[in-house]
Design an enzyme around this catalytic site. Structure first.
Site, mmCIF file in Angstrom:
data_model
loop_
_atom_site.group_PDB
_atom_site.id
_atom_site.type_symbol
_atom_site.label_atom_id
_atom_site.label_comp_id
_atom_site.label_asym_id
_atom_site.label_seq_id
_atom_site.Cartn_x
_atom_site.Cartn_y
_atom_site.Cartn_z
ATOM 1 C CB ALA A 74 -0.917 0.005 1.219
ATOM 2 N N GLY A 119 1.035 -5.697 0.735
ATOM 3 C CA GLY A 119 0.112 -5.903 -0.375
ATOM 4 C C GLY A 119 0.797 -6.394 -1.637
ATOM 5 C CD GLU A 122 -2.022 -8.787 1.792
ATOM 6 O OE1 GLU A 122 -2.751 -9.222 2.700
ATOM 7 O OE2 GLU A 122 -1.912 -7.573 1.538
ATOM 8 C CD GLU A 142 0.669 -6.447 5.421
ATOM 9 O OE1 GLU A 142 0.297 -6.522 4.237
ATOM 10 O OE2 GLU A 142 1.430 -7.283 5.960
#
Length: 266
Positions: A74, A119, A122, A142
């Site tokens: 992110a 992310g 991910e 995170e």
């Protein structure tokens, strides 16, 4: 091999390798190491919607234009300016990017070069196979910045490596370099060049029946977490959807005629 390109917003490019039925979904925000901003998330979702609707694409390869990172997750600089209301409004857009990749109906391969964190990892975990090179550094850090993996990491990582190993990785927020990542099963293939190997793997996959590929993926995805009896029912439904297709008829005919199949894809 001829190619065509389509840009989605400023930060995402889709390249279609026309003769090989392979598409590249390129994360193209190199100056920010592909940090996923709101605009970039919208573009990833839009690109995935276009790919999902393209029956000519048999395999999608997720790559990066950055020489330093696959994706660092992110965009925390953007997030730093967000109010709580902004974060709530952005959440469906962010989720749309990750689920867009996860729900692509054809086989997907991630090519990880450099950092794949948060992310970014991910997005790779959302693919069916992860190819990495020696520069790869992966992880879900995170909790070290006060959030949790929210792009599927808490669900995808345990399915890949088991609950205890996933817990250790998520709770420590540690980064894992390529050799250990391969040993732990965080990536599947180590290669000299991740993109080259991922595209070669995609080409080997793409010679097969597109109906078979999509239904095999559907069966494996839907069957995860089910007991064996229920999983076999999922498989049977996918088998029936394939067995009476034009691809099955062409595959049997090509085998008997000792030639390469010309898949109708339906």
């Amino acid at each position: 091999m001829s190619e065509s390109e389509q840009r989605f917003g400023e930060y995402v490019v889709v390249r279609r390798h026309e003769h090989g039925h392979v598409a590249e979904l390129v994360l193209d925000r190199p100056k920010a190491m592909n940090a996923v901003s709101t605009d970039m998330a919208v573009s990833i979702g839009a690109a995935c919607a276009a790919l999902a609707a393209d029956r000519d694409v048999r395999v999608t390869v997720l790559t990066s234009s950055s020489d330093r990172a696959f994706c660092v997750g992110a965009d925390l600089k953007e997030r730093n300016s967000f109010s709580d209301a902004d974060l709530v409004r952005q959440r469906p857009t962010a989720r749309g990017a990750y689920t867009g990749v996860l729900e692509l109906p054809m086989p997907t391969v991630a090519a990880v070069h450099g950092f794949a964190l948060g992310g970014g990892f991910e997005l790779a975990l959302s693919c069916d196979v992860i190819v990495a090179d020696a520069t790869a550094v992966v992880g879900l850090p995170e909790v070290s910045v006060g959030v949790i993996p929210g792009g599927g990491g808490t669900q995808l990582l345990p399915r890949r490596v088991g609950a205890a190993r996933a817990a250790e990785l998520v709770f420590t927020a540690r980064r894992v370099e390529a050799a250990e990542a391969r040993e732990l099963g965080l990536v599947d293939v180590l290669a000299e060049d991740a993109r080259t190997e991922a595209l070669a793997l995609a080409a080997r996959i793409a010679v097969n029946s597109p109906v078979g590929l999509r239904n095999a993926k559907k069966a494996m995805r839907l069957g995860q977490g089910l007991d064996l009896r229920a999983g076999l029912e999922v498989e049977d439904a996918a088998w029936r959807a394939t067995a009476f297709s034009g691809d099955r008829a062409e595959g049997v005919a090509a085998f008997n005629e000792k030639r390469k199949p010309a898949w109708p894809g339906e």
